[in-house]
Design a protein around this motif. Structure first.
Motif, PDB file in Angstrom:
ATOM      1  N   PRO A   1      13.170  30.611  60.462  1.00  0.00           N
ATOM      2  CA  PRO A   1      13.574  30.246  59.099  1.00  0.00           C
ATOM      3  C   PRO A   1      13.282  31.337  58.068  1.00  0.00           C
ATOM      4  O   PRO A   1      14.034  31.503  57.114  1.00  0.00           O
ATOM      5  N   GLN A   2      12.192  32.113  58.259  1.00  0.00           N
ATOM      6  CA  GLN A   2      11.880  33.171  57.298  1.00  0.00           C
ATOM      7  C   GLN A   2      12.930  34.284  57.352  1.00  0.00           C
ATOM      8  O   GLN A   2      13.289  34.866  56.314  1.00  0.00           O
ATOM      9  N   TYR A   3      13.443  34.617  58.532  1.00  0.00           N
ATOM     10  CA  TYR A   3      14.498  35.621  58.659  1.00  0.00           C
ATOM     11  C   TYR A   3      15.777  35.137  57.975  1.00  0.00           C
ATOM     12  O   TYR A   3      16.458  35.914  57.300  1.00  0.00           O
ATOM     13  N   LEU A   4      16.073  33.857  58.126  1.00  0.00           N
ATOM     14  CA  LEU A   4      17.265  33.286  57.494  1.00  0.00           C
ATOM     15  C   LEU A   4      17.142  33.329  55.970  1.00  0.00           C
ATOM     16  O   LEU A   4      18.093  33.684  55.272  1.00  0.00           O
ATOM     17  N   LEU A   5      15.949  33.008  55.462  1.00  0.00           N
ATOM     18  CA  LEU A   5      15.712  33.059  54.021  1.00  0.00           C
ATOM     19  C   LEU A   5      15.839  34.495  53.503  1.00  0.00           C
ATOM     20  O   LEU A   5      16.428  34.740  52.450  1.00  0.00           O
ATOM     21  N   LYS A   6      15.301  35.443  54.262  1.00  0.00           N
ATOM     22  CA  LYS A   6      15.377  36.852  53.888  1.00  0.00           C
ATOM     23  C   LYS A   6      16.841  37.320  53.836  1.00  0.00           C
ATOM     24  O   LYS A   6      17.249  38.009  52.895  1.00  0.00           O
ATOM     25  N   GLN A   7      17.627  36.953  54.815  1.00  0.00           N
ATOM     26  CA  GLN A   7      19.039  37.322  54.851  1.00  0.00           C
ATOM     27  C   GLN A   7      19.802  36.688  53.683  1.00  0.00           C
ATOM     28  O   GLN A   7      20.656  37.325  53.065  1.00  0.00           O
ATOM     29  N   PHE A   8      19.475  35.435  53.382  1.00  0.00           N
ATOM     30  CA  PHE A   8      20.138  34.737  52.278  1.00  0.00           C
ATOM     31  C   PHE A   8      19.819  35.402  50.941  1.00  0.00           C
ATOM     32  O   PHE A   8      20.707  35.619  50.116  1.00  0.00           O
ATOM     33  N   LEU A   9      18.554  35.758  50.712  1.00  0.00           N
ATOM     34  CA  LEU A   9      18.174  36.439  49.475  1.00  0.00           C
ATOM     35  C   LEU A   9      18.839  37.809  49.366  1.00  0.00           C
ATOM     36  O   LEU A   9      19.283  38.213  48.284  1.00  0.00           O
ATOM     37  N   PHE A  10      18.904  38.519  50.495  1.00  0.00           N
ATOM     38  CA  PHE A  10      19.580  39.818  50.493  1.00  0.00           C
ATOM     39  C   PHE A  10      21.052  39.652  50.115  1.00  0.00           C
ATOM     40  O   PHE A  10      21.582  40.433  49.317  1.00  0.00           O
ATOM     41  N   LEU A  11      21.690  38.644  50.639  1.00  0.00           N
ATOM     42  CA  LEU A  11      23.093  38.394  50.331  1.00  0.00           C
ATOM     43  C   LEU A  11      23.278  38.068  48.845  1.00  0.00           C
ATOM     44  O   LEU A  11      24.190  38.591  48.199  1.00  0.00           O
ATOM     45  N   VAL A  12      22.407  37.235  48.295  1.00  0.00           N
ATOM     46  CA  VAL A  12      22.500  36.860  46.879  1.00  0.00           C
ATOM     47  C   VAL A  12      22.297  38.084  45.979  1.00  0.00           C
ATOM     48  O   VAL A  12      23.051  38.299  45.017  1.00  0.00           O
ATOM     49  N   VAL A  13      21.313  38.923  46.291  1.00  0.00           N
ATOM     50  CA  VAL A  13      21.052  40.119  45.488  1.00  0.00           C
ATOM     51  C   VAL A  13      22.221  41.096  45.592  1.00  0.00           C
ATOM     52  O   VAL A  13      22.672  41.656  44.587  1.00  0.00           O
ATOM     53  N   PHE A  14      22.741  41.275  46.803  1.00  0.00           N
ATOM     54  CA  PHE A  14      23.860  42.192  47.007  1.00  0.00           C
ATOM     55  C   PHE A  14      25.100  41.732  46.238  1.00  0.00           C
ATOM     56  O   PHE A  14      25.744  42.527  45.550  1.00  0.00           O
ATOM     57  N   VAL A  15      25.430  40.470  46.325  1.00  0.00           N
ATOM     58  CA  VAL A  15      26.587  39.934  45.609  1.00  0.00           C
ATOM     59  C   VAL A  15      26.361  40.024  44.092  1.00  0.00           C
ATOM     60  O   VAL A  15      27.274  40.359  43.339  1.00  0.00           O
ATOM     61  N   GLY A  16      25.146  39.767  43.632  1.00  0.00           N
ATOM     62  CA  GLY A  16      24.821  39.885  42.210  1.00  0.00           C
ATOM     63  C   GLY A  16      24.984  41.308  41.705  1.00  0.00           C
ATOM     64  O   GLY A  16      25.509  41.533  40.607  1.00  0.00           O
ATOM     65  N   LEU A  17      24.550  42.291  42.491  1.00  0.00           N
ATOM     66  CA  LEU A  17      24.702  43.693  42.094  1.00  0.00           C
ATOM     67  C   LEU A  17      26.174  44.097  42.040  1.00  0.00           C
ATOM     68  O   LEU A  17      26.604  44.789  41.107  1.00  0.00           O
ATOM     69  N   ILE A  18      26.934  43.667  43.019  1.00  0.00           N
ATOM     70  CA  ILE A  18      28.369  43.979  43.025  1.00  0.00           C
ATOM     71  C   ILE A  18      29.040  43.351  41.805  1.00  0.00           C
ATOM     72  O   ILE A  18      29.847  43.993  41.123  1.00  0.00           O
ATOM     73  N   TYR A  19      28.698  42.121  41.488  1.00  0.00           N
ATOM     74  CA  TYR A  19      29.281  41.441  40.324  1.00  0.00           C
ATOM     75  C   TYR A  19      28.889  42.135  39.019  1.00  0.00           C
ATOM     76  O   TYR A  19      29.723  42.351  38.147  1.00  0.00           O
ATOM     77  N   ALA A  20      27.621  42.510  38.888  1.00  0.00           N
ATOM     78  CA  ALA A  20      27.156  43.193  37.678  1.00  0.00           C
ATOM     79  C   ALA A  20      27.847  44.546  37.526  1.00  0.00           C
ATOM     80  O   ALA A  20      28.245  44.926  36.415  1.00  0.00           O
ATOM     81  N   LEU A  21      27.998  45.264  38.618  1.00  0.00           N
ATOM     82  CA  LEU A  21      28.681  46.554  38.576  1.00  0.00           C
ATOM     83  C   LEU A  21      30.138  46.371  38.179  1.00  0.00           C
ATOM     84  O   LEU A  21      30.670  47.134  37.357  1.00  0.00           O
ATOM     85  N   TYR A  22      30.788  45.376  38.714  1.00  0.00           N
ATOM     86  CA  TYR A  22      32.176  45.087  38.376  1.00  0.00           C
ATOM     87  C   TYR A  22      32.310  44.746  36.894  1.00  0.00           C
ATOM     88  O   TYR A  22      33.203  45.246  36.220  1.00  0.00           O
ATOM     89  N   GLN A  23      31.424  43.899  36.378  1.00  0.00           N
ATOM     90  CA  GLN A  23      31.474  43.527  34.969  1.00  0.00           C
ATOM     91  C   GLN A  23      31.238  44.742  34.071  1.00  0.00           C
ATOM     92  O   GLN A  23      31.874  44.890  33.033  1.00  0.00           O
ATOM     93  N   PHE A  24      30.323  45.600  34.468  1.00  0.00           N
ATOM     94  CA  PHE A  24      30.017  46.790  33.673  1.00  0.00           C
ATOM     95  C   PHE A  24      31.200  47.752  33.655  1.00  0.00           C
ATOM     96  O   PHE A  24      31.545  48.313  32.615  1.00  0.00           O
ATOM     97  N   MET A  25      31.845  47.942  34.807  1.00  0.00           N
ATOM     98  CA  MET A  25      32.965  48.875  34.898  1.00  0.00           C
ATOM     99  C   MET A  25      34.211  48.339  34.200  1.00  0.00           C
ATOM    100  O   MET A  25      34.942  49.094  33.590  1.00  0.00           O
ATOM    101  N   MET A  26      34.445  47.056  34.280  1.00  0.00           N
ATOM    102  CA  MET A  26      35.657  46.474  33.719  1.00  0.00           C
ATOM    103  C   MET A  26      35.475  45.958  32.300  1.00  0.00           C
ATOM    104  O   MET A  26      36.413  45.438  31.718  1.00  0.00           O
ATOM    105  N   LYS A  27      34.293  46.108  31.755  1.00  0.00           N
ATOM    106  CA  LYS A  27      34.001  45.574  30.424  1.00  0.00           C
ATOM    107  C   LYS A  27      34.931  46.150  29.368  1.00  0.00           C
ATOM    108  O   LYS A  27      35.480  45.434  28.546  1.00  0.00           O
ATOM    109  N   GLY A  28      35.119  47.453  29.368  1.00  0.00           N
ATOM    110  CA  GLY A  28      35.945  48.092  28.355  1.00  0.00           C
ATOM    111  C   GLY A  28      37.435  48.037  28.654  1.00  0.00           C
ATOM    112  O   GLY A  28      38.249  48.147  27.767  1.00  0.00           O
TER     113      GLY A  28
END
Length: 117
Positions: free
Chosen positions: A27-54
């Protein structure tokens, strides 16, 4: 059922079996993978918002800001003129006629010849 739905059903079944077995065994490996996925998707979304803002809706944003400035100026003038007239004596307002009427010259001065008609 066609082949495509059977194939999708088998893939979903294997995914559920793999998820449950991973949840039970590590279960700890699954939690670690899930958190990694959430952080990765959040970074991609933030980068997209920053690039497309203007780029997105730039013309619409400029038009909105221009209209907001005009509205603000109009409200300031209205507010300013309201205060300046309240301290002075007010002149009586004259009603203006919006009807644009013209006089058509006719045969008003001539009398009808009643004998001929």
């Amino acid at each position: 059922m066609n082949r495509r739905t059977i194939l999708v059903s088998i893939i979903v079944m294997f995914a559920v079996i793999g998820f449950v077995s991973l949840l039970v065994s590590q279960p700890q490996y699954l939690l670690k993978q899930f958190l990694f996925l959430v952080v990765f998707v959040g970074l991609i979304y933030a980068l997209y918002q920053f690039m497309m803002k203007g780029k997105l809706n730039k013309k619409e944003q400029q038009a909105f800001l221009k209209a907001a400035r005009k509205s603000k100026k109009r409200m300031q003038k209205k507010h300013h003129s309201h205060h300046s007239t309240s301290s002075q004596k007010r002149k009586p307002l004259r009603k203006r006629s919006h009807a644009h009427l013209t006089v058509i010259e006719g045969k008003k001065g001539k009398k009808k010849n009643r004998a001929s008609s």
